[in-house]
Design an enzyme around this catalytic site. Structure first.
Site, short mmCIF file in Angstrom:
data_model
loop_
_atom_site.label_atom_id
_atom_site.label_comp_id
_atom_site.label_asym_id
_atom_site.label_seq_id
_atom_site.Cartn_x
_atom_site.Cartn_y
_atom_site.Cartn_z
CG HIS A 1 -55.93 -3.54 -93.83
ND1 HIS A 1 -56.40 -4.33 -94.80
CD2 HIS A 1 -55.89 -2.33 -94.37
CE1 HIS A 1 -56.73 -3.65 -95.75
NE2 HIS A 1 -56.15 -2.43 -95.45
CG ASP B 1 -65.61 -2.29 -98.73
OD1 ASP B 1 -65.61 -1.05 -98.84
OD2 ASP B 1 -64.65 -2.99 -99.31
NE ARG C 1 -64.86 5.18 -101.49
CZ ARG C 1 -63.86 4.50 -100.80
NH1 ARG C 1 -64.01 3.12 -100.21
NH2 ARG C 1 -62.62 5.08 -100.37
CB SER D 1 -63.68 0.93 -97.48
OG SER D 1 -63.14 0.14 -98.16
CE LYS E 1 -62.22 -3.80 -97.39
NZ LYS E 1 -61.73 -3.34 -98.68
N1 URA Z 1 -58.63 -0.13 -99.15
C1 URA Z 1 -59.85 -0.46 -99.03
O1 URA Z 1 -60.05 -1.57 -98.54
N2 URA Z 1 -60.67 0.59 -98.96
C2 URA Z 1 -60.47 1.90 -99.41
O2 URA Z 1 -61.42 2.50 -99.30
C3 URA Z 1 -59.15 2.18 -99.68
C4 URA Z 1 -58.05 1.24 -99.49
#
Ligand code: URA
Length: 440
Positions: A82, A161, A168, A183, A187
């Site tokens: 990621h 999320d 947010r 967050s 995932k």
């Molecule tokens: N990427 C995400 O998936 N979540 C965040 O809060 C910031 C970047």
């Protein structure tokens, strides 16, 4: 339990219990807690922070808020990567085929670009026909048959999320370390990986501007992963200048293909090999002291032999894309207007501002301000120099690829402020600042 009590406790700086966090996340996901209470809670978290334990509990509650992918029937030990998002970051397009070509199956869900940061799905969709939406069955079948799959995240994965992130975005609560870390990691946990390599970007074109801030974010995410039983490696990497040269969807696919052909910009090649080597070492569960070097050697050989490029072709074909566009990237979408910007003076390049370059590509239509905005796959910017390069006056520094004159003019105005050239030599920027390992 009552939402107001939980909001008040966080507002007053108290530590929430696991049950309170789970209850709040479940209630918000099920729509029994309304947006206005969730917004107040997010702001309380933003201002008061969260302990490591609270952040972990929030991550797990969000990961468990929807479907969780079980990759174990098809990949005994799954490895994922990621990136926290950057400018010109086409690393996944290079790394995934290389790791798969090395015999470690990869099943990855990627995101779309938002704001200045590009997204792998948008890049993939510039390949005619490429399908990013796969059912869970298709996703699993493809990795079983081809050892590689690269699609979009399903709505049922970590839905909490998705809801929190949208809230947010409109309540000025994005830039909070526990909220960002939970967050991202919710995932990743829900997507079923056993080992995760995080590429945490630092600089003008990243969420985190300072190395120490990025290190703190990386450490929280590594700790969350370790607590959840995952193997973790986080790399802090430079995002002050664009990664590679191309910024813009089809332009980046072209550069990824060039890199898999053994060419491409040196910084991109080095970056991809490093990330891929960490993934390969983890995927092989190789804990020997020379595991990383061995992985690097193997990946270098796969790059040289064209095996990585063949794997990208296989991926594109399996997902309905036109492989002719990989064999001949001139078949990718192309812009009509091209303008070269030249260096106003000679000297050493001191700054190629990733944020300005990203803003130029946004002006051209390569990205989106809002989730539903359409994008133009063909447009973008190619940056021809790097910090530390010696350049002559009049040398080409950027090429703009545009489809509309007005947009080109606005992009040029951004790029006019993106470059500094000075009279004294400047060292090149480091590719990586640090590597953080979870307990192995
Ligand atoms: N990427 C995400 O998936 N979540 C965040 O809060 C910031 C970047």
């Amino acid at each position: 339990m009552r939402a107001t009590d939980i909001i008040a406790r966080k507002r007053d700086g108290e530590e929430l219990s696991t049950e309170e966090i789970r209850w709040f996340v479940a209630g918000y996901t099920a729509d029994t807690i309304p947006d206005y209470q969730a917004a107040a809670w997010l702001m309380a978290v933003y201002l008061r922070g969260m302990s490591r334990r609270e952040t972990f509990d929030l991550t797990v509650a969000m990961a468990e808020s929807g479907d969780q992918l079980d990759l174990s029937p098809v990949i005994p030990y799954a490895v994922d990567k990621h990136s926290t998002g950057g400018v010109g970051d086409k690393v996944t397009l290079v790394v995934l085929p290389l790791v798969a070509a090395a015999g470690v199956p990869v099943a990855k869900m990627s995101g779309r670009g938002l704001g200045f940061s590009g997204g792998t799905l948008d890049k993939l969709e510039s390949i005619p026909g490429y399908r990013v939406k796969l059912s869970d069955d298709e996703f699993l079948r493809q990795v079983r048959e081809h050892g590689i799959v690269l699609g979009g995240q399903t709505k049922s994965l970590a839905p909490a999320d998705g809801k929190f992130y949208a809230l947010r975005d409109v309540t000025a609560t994005v830039s909070s370390l526990p909220l960002i870390a939970s967050s991202i990691m919710s995932k990743k946990l829900a997507a079923g990986a056993n080992a995760i390599v995080l590429d945490v970007k630092v600089g003008a074109g990243a969420f985190m501007r300072e190395v120490e801030e990025a290190r703190a974010l990386a450490q929280i995410m590594v700790d969350i992963g370790v607590s959840a039983g995952r193997q973790m490696v986080a790399l802090l990497s430079d995002m002050d200048q664009p990664l590679g040269e191309a910024v813009g969807n089809a332009l980046e696919v072209r550069e990824a293909v060039e890199t898999l052909r053994g060419g491409g910009p040196a910084d991109l090649r080095e970056h991809c090999l490093t990330i891929a080597a960490h993934m390969l070492r983890l995927g092989r569960q190789d804990t020997a002291s020379d595991g990383l070097e061995r992985a690097l050697d193997d990946l270098g050989a796969l790059l040289a032999s064209g095996a990585g490029l063949n794997k990208l072709r296989e991926l594109v074909e399996a997902q309905g894309g036109d492989v002719r566009a990989i064999d001949d990237p001139n078949l990718l979408p192309q812009a009509h207007l091209h303008e070269v910007i030249s260096a106003p003076r000679g000297g050493w390049v001191a700054r190629v501002d990733a944020l300005r370059v990203a803003q130029a590509t946004l002006e051209l239509g390569a990205g989106r301000e809002k989730k539903e905005d359409p994008i133009d796959p063909a447009v973008g910017v190619v940056a021809h120099c790097k910090v530390g390069d010696r350049i002559e006056a009049g040398a080409p520094v950027f090429t703009i690829h545009a489809n509309e004159e007005g947009r080109l003019v606005r992009a040029r105005a951004q790029l006019d402020q993106a470059l500094d050239v000075v009279d004294h030599s400047i060292p090149p920027r480091p590719a990586f600042y640090a590597t953080i390992y979870g307990n192995e």
